[in-house]
Write an enzyme that holds these catalytic residues in place. Structure first.
Site, PDB file in Angstrom:
ATOM      1  N   THR A 182     -10.291   2.170  -8.657  1.00  0.00           N
ATOM      2  CA  THR A 182     -11.196   3.326  -8.598  1.00  0.00           C
ATOM      3  C   THR A 182     -12.641   2.839  -8.676  1.00  0.00           C
ATOM      4  O   THR A 182     -12.912   1.782  -9.239  1.00  0.00           O
ATOM      5  CB  THR A 182     -10.922   4.329  -9.751  1.00  0.00           C
ATOM      6  OG1 THR A 182     -11.797   5.443  -9.609  1.00  0.00           O
ATOM      7  CG2 THR A 182     -11.106   3.705 -11.126  1.00  0.00           C
ATOM      8  N   ASP A 232       0.853  -1.194   0.000  1.00  0.00           N
ATOM      9  CA  ASP A 232       0.000   0.000   0.000  1.00  0.00           C
ATOM     10  C   ASP A 232       0.888   1.243   0.000  1.00  0.00           C
ATOM     11  O   ASP A 232       2.024   1.197   0.457  1.00  0.00           O
ATOM     12  CB  ASP A 232      -0.860   0.048   1.266  1.00  0.00           C
ATOM     13  CG  ASP A 232      -2.062  -0.882   1.185  1.00  0.00           C
ATOM     14  OD1 ASP A 232      -2.357  -1.421   0.112  1.00  0.00           O
ATOM     15  OD2 ASP A 232      -2.721  -1.063   2.234  1.00  0.00           O
ATOM     16  N   ARG A 265      -0.795  -0.757  -8.848  1.00  0.00           N
ATOM     17  CA  ARG A 265      -2.163  -0.322  -8.534  1.00  0.00           C
ATOM     18  C   ARG A 265      -2.192   1.201  -8.596  1.00  0.00           C
ATOM     19  O   ARG A 265      -1.426   1.875  -7.907  1.00  0.00           O
ATOM     20  CB  ARG A 265      -2.540  -0.772  -7.124  1.00  0.00           C
ATOM     21  CG  ARG A 265      -3.884  -0.236  -6.669  1.00  0.00           C
ATOM     22  CD  ARG A 265      -4.098  -0.424  -5.168  1.00  0.00           C
ATOM     23  NE  ARG A 265      -4.054  -1.814  -4.776  1.00  0.00           N
ATOM     24  CZ  ARG A 265      -3.823  -2.214  -3.517  1.00  0.00           C
ATOM     25  NH1 ARG A 265      -3.617  -1.334  -2.556  1.00  0.00           N
ATOM     26  NH2 ARG A 265      -3.805  -3.482  -3.225  1.00  0.00           N
TER      27      ARG A 265
END
Ligand SMILES: Cc1cc2nc3c(=O)[nH]c(=O)nc-3n(C[C@H](O)[C@H](O)[C@H](O)COP(=O)(O)OP(=O)(O)OC[C@H]3O[C@@H](n4cnc5c(N)ncnc54)[C@H](O)[C@@H]3O)c2cc1C
Length: 308
Positions: free
Chosen positions: A226, A134, A184
């Site tokens: 998204t 992340d 990502r």
């Protein structure tokens, strides 16, 4: 303004104590969080996979303040990976990790976070799955990308997250749009200053499109995170333009957000991966979700009032 204030609250320990100890919120928390234990999340993943979706699982927690806390996070991921393998789910579910939960901000933080991330990557490989790092606030971008580079030497499928709201991200996309690289792309969820990030939603969307063009034209594996209908439509057009078939890229969405759209894209044959958080340390994550949508906040405040 409200978003900025909420994002500041997501870092306040005082407010955290008030919110998490109030006898509230189970409805709101349950909508976004897949339970408190690894058994809870495995059950949720089984359901998502049966519905034709993929998953990436986040053991909630960030900004670890001592080594034992970071060790506990590693242990939690090792336990989770074992359970995923035993349940036969590890081919459909990978894990997402936050380097701040692995000790990034402690003394010798980058080295400690790297070593802890390596332990998780090794366990993920043994379980036949992989890891995505992340991305947190901009002060961690360089160290996160540096750790990613090191991890990818031994674990080349380790994925990165890039945030379209940062001015630097087009350049980072160019660097990472290479064969075997899983990236990502998201808009970005932290309160960032004007010196490093677009503030205007429209500018952030335009940056997302520019970044997506770079990733889709490249040779890596874009993971488009998204819920924005316009961006999803543009992604589908870009995939056509670049001859990317379903399976050559994937959509990613958050657990509990636009589930009907998740299903629609999966029924069209696209890979749709659901970011599924679990654990007891849900405060920071929940507040970021509330900040993204005022109607979530109204729902949350209503549940506070009615439960008290
Ligand atoms: C898989 C995944 C991983 C992520 N990882 C990171 C990360 O590592 N670092 C990081 O900074 N950010 C991360 N994010 C969060 C991301 O940066 C955004 O904050 C978030 O996804 C909202 O942006 P959006 O693109 O959906 O667009 P938005 O413009 O915020 O939303 C578009 C539409 O989606 C729906 N929607 C969006 N959010 C919500 C919500 N909370 N509740 C209800 N409906 C909503 C609404 O219909 C809204 O109109 C991740 C997001 C996803 C999907």
């Amino acid at each position: 303004m409200l978003r900025g204030a909420l994002l500041r609250l997501s870092r306040s320990n005082k407010i955290k104590n008030v919110v998490t100890t109030a006898p509230v919120t189970s409805g709101v928390v349950e909508r976004f969080i897949a339970g408190e234990t690894s058994d809870d999340v495995v059950m949720v993943i089984r359901r998502l996979v049966a519905a034709g979706l993929l998953a990436t699982i986040d053991f909630l927690g960030e900004d670890t303040t001592d080594r034992s806390q970071a060790d506990a996070v590693v242990v939690a991921y090792l336990d989770l990976l074992t359970k995923l393998r035993e349940a036969g789910l590890s081919r459909s579910a990978e894990v997402s990790i936050k380097l701040s939960a692995l000790g990034l901000h402690l003394r010798d933080g980058p080295q400690l976070a790297l070593e802890n991330a390596e332990l998780i990557c090794r366990a993920a490989r043994m379980a036949d799955t992989t890891v995505t790092l992340d991305m947190e606030d901009h002060t961690t971008t360089d160290s996160t990308l540096e750790i990613l580079r090191t991890l990818r030497k031994e674990y080349p499928t380790t994925g990165a997250v890039l945030q379209a709201y940062l001015y630097r991200t087009e350049g980072d996309c160019r660097d990472l749009a290479e064969a075997g690289s899983r990236v990502r792309l998201c808009k970005g969820a932290y309160a960032e200053p004007e010196s490093v990030a677009f503030q205007d939603r429209h500018e952030i969307d335009k940056s997302y499109v520019r970044c997506m063009k770079i990733l889709m034209a490249g040779t890596g594996f874009p993971m488009l995170a998204t819920h924005d209908p316009r961006l999803i439509e543009i992604a589908l057009r870009l995939a056509d333009d670049h001859g990317r078939r379903p399976g050559d890229f994937e959509f990613q969405m958050l657990y509990g957000i636009r589930p009907t759209e998740q299903q629609r894209l999966a029924r069209l044959g696209h890979a749709v991966r659901i970011y599924t958080p679990y654990g007891t340390d849900w405060y920071g994550y929940l507040i970021r979700r509330l900040a993204e949508r005022p109607s979530n906040l109204r729902f949350f405040v209503r549940s506070l009032i009615t439960k008290n």
